[in-house]
Design a protein around this motif. Structure first.
Motif, PDB file in Angstrom:
ATOM      1  N   PRO A 303     -46.742  30.334   4.230  1.00 17.83           N
ATOM      2  CA  PRO A 303     -46.922  31.124   3.006  1.00 17.83           C
ATOM      3  C   PRO A 303     -46.408  32.556   3.121  1.00 17.83           C
ATOM      4  O   PRO A 303     -45.879  33.105   2.146  1.00 17.83           O
ATOM      5  CB  PRO A 303     -48.438  31.087   2.779  1.00 17.83           C
ATOM      6  N   GLU A 307     -43.514  34.107   0.703  1.00 18.44           N
ATOM      7  CA  GLU A 307     -43.683  35.350  -0.057  1.00 18.44           C
ATOM      8  C   GLU A 307     -42.540  36.315   0.246  1.00 18.44           C
ATOM      9  O   GLU A 307     -42.020  36.988  -0.640  1.00 18.44           O
ATOM     10  CB  GLU A 307     -45.023  35.985   0.294  1.00 18.44           C
ATOM     11  N   TRP A 308     -42.127  36.381   1.518  1.00 19.37           N
ATOM     12  CA  TRP A 308     -41.017  37.249   1.896  1.00 19.37           C
ATOM     13  C   TRP A 308     -39.727  36.808   1.207  1.00 19.37           C
ATOM     14  O   TRP A 308     -38.929  37.648   0.747  1.00 19.37           O
ATOM     15  CB  TRP A 308     -40.854  37.204   3.418  1.00 19.37           C
ATOM     16  N   ASP A 311     -38.845  38.184  -2.259  1.00 17.53           N
ATOM     17  CA  ASP A 311     -38.314  39.553  -2.333  1.00 17.53           C
ATOM     18  C   ASP A 311     -36.950  39.685  -1.674  1.00 17.53           C
ATOM     19  O   ASP A 311     -36.389  40.790  -1.626  1.00 17.53           O
ATOM     20  CB  ASP A 311     -39.289  40.537  -1.661  1.00 17.53           C
TER      21      ASP A 311
END
Length: 323
Positions: A303, A307-308, A311
């Protein structure tokens, strides 16, 4: 008279109903016509197949022999006809899949997806440390697709004439024991690992020119590099003997952590290849979509990395162009 499958069906019908009259009704024939057909079958086989009296029809020893063979042949022929019909109607699907993989993190998930979508299509896999070997097998028609990885913006060898498409691109991570001094960081500078020994799986990958060049840019030359299989890499890291570069989606292992390298000095591009003139080429876009989905599945246990990726659009699944 040559014996045909329809004759075996007649013999089975008589045996199952126990009566020529009942068998005639089941088969939609007149009783005299079925009796005459049974007589022709018996003459072709050289003897009576049934003892017939007021109680019905019971197989003779010869009849039992014929029935034992018929009960194998008829279902086998039905299976062949069904499979042929499925194959003839499956114009939008490959009849079988043969994959070669070089340490691919998604091959298992890709096989799982294709097996669920096409449960009747055989799927075979072949592992090798050499992308050239797998490419040669595709060129020779012994494999349909290759899953491999390349460093940075490099492309697989064009020697074998394969078409290549990118599935996804990930920064290369480092695997450390939980007790390592850098293990509590979100990312680790390559230079901070300059005193470490390294371990890598054999074959094409970042432990060639790419890794040496990245270390040189960081101002050092890497110490000894061990070469072993993936299980051996994990064992050496667990023992504290070495640290390892690994793929970002490497399955979590108790006692070990994986960390991104600061500045992402190494990138790993997961590629799918096939020969443009092979039958598999027609279905390559669908296999590429399945491979992309398999890659997305592989992110679920990570996860923080997922999430990284949100971006950092230059990584993960990107806009694809042919290679």
């Amino acid at each position: 008279m040559n014996l045909e499958l329809r004759h075996l069906r007649v013999v089975c019908a008589i045996a199952e109903t126990g009566s020529v009259t009942k068998a005639a009704s089941t088969l939609g024939l007149a009783q005299p016509a079925l009796t005459a057909q049974l007589q022709r079958i018996e003459r072709a086989l050289g003897g009576a197949l049934f003892d017939r009296d007021r109680r019905g029809a019971r197989p003779t020893a010869l009849g039992e022999l014929v029935l034992s063979r018929a009960r194998v042949l008829l279902p086998a022929m039905k299976g062949l006809q069904d499979e042929a019909a499925r194959l003839a109607s499956a114009g939008d699907a490959l009849s079988r899949y043969r994959f070669g993989g070089v340490n691919s993190p998604i091959l298992g998930r890709l096989v799982h997806r294709l097996a669920a979508e096409q449960p009747n299509a055989p799927i075979n896999t072949y592992a090798s440390w050499s992308v050239d070997e797998l490419s040669q097998l595709v060129l020779g028609g012994r494999l349909d697709y290759v899953l491999t990885g390349v460093c940075g913006d490099a492309a697989p060898s064009a020697e074998f004439g394969l078409s290549w498409r990118e599935v996804a691109v990930d920064p290369v991570f480092v695997m450390l024991p939980e007790s390592h001094a850098q293990a509590d960081r979100d990312e680790v500078a390559l230079v901070d690992l300059r005193h470490e020994q390294w371990v890598a799986a054999p074959g094409d990958g970042c432990f060639g020119d790419c890794f040496a060049a990245a270390c040189a840019r960081a101002g050092f030359t890497p110490r000894k590099v061990y070469e072993t299989d993936v299980r051996g890499c994990v064992d050496l890291v667990e023992a504290g003997v070495a640290v390892a570069l690994c793929q970002a989606t490497f399955r979590p292992v108790g006692g070990l952590v994986t960390r991104r390298l600061t500045g992402n000095p190494l990138r790993w591009r997961l590629m799918l290849g096939w020969h443009p003139e092979s039958p598999a080429a027609r279905f390559a876009e669908g296999v590429l979509e399945a491979a992309t989905a398999a890659y997305t599945d592989s992110l679920a246990p990570h996860p923080a990395y997922l999430e990284w990726l949100l971006d950092h659009p230059d990584f993960g699944v990107r806009h694809r162009t042919p290679v």
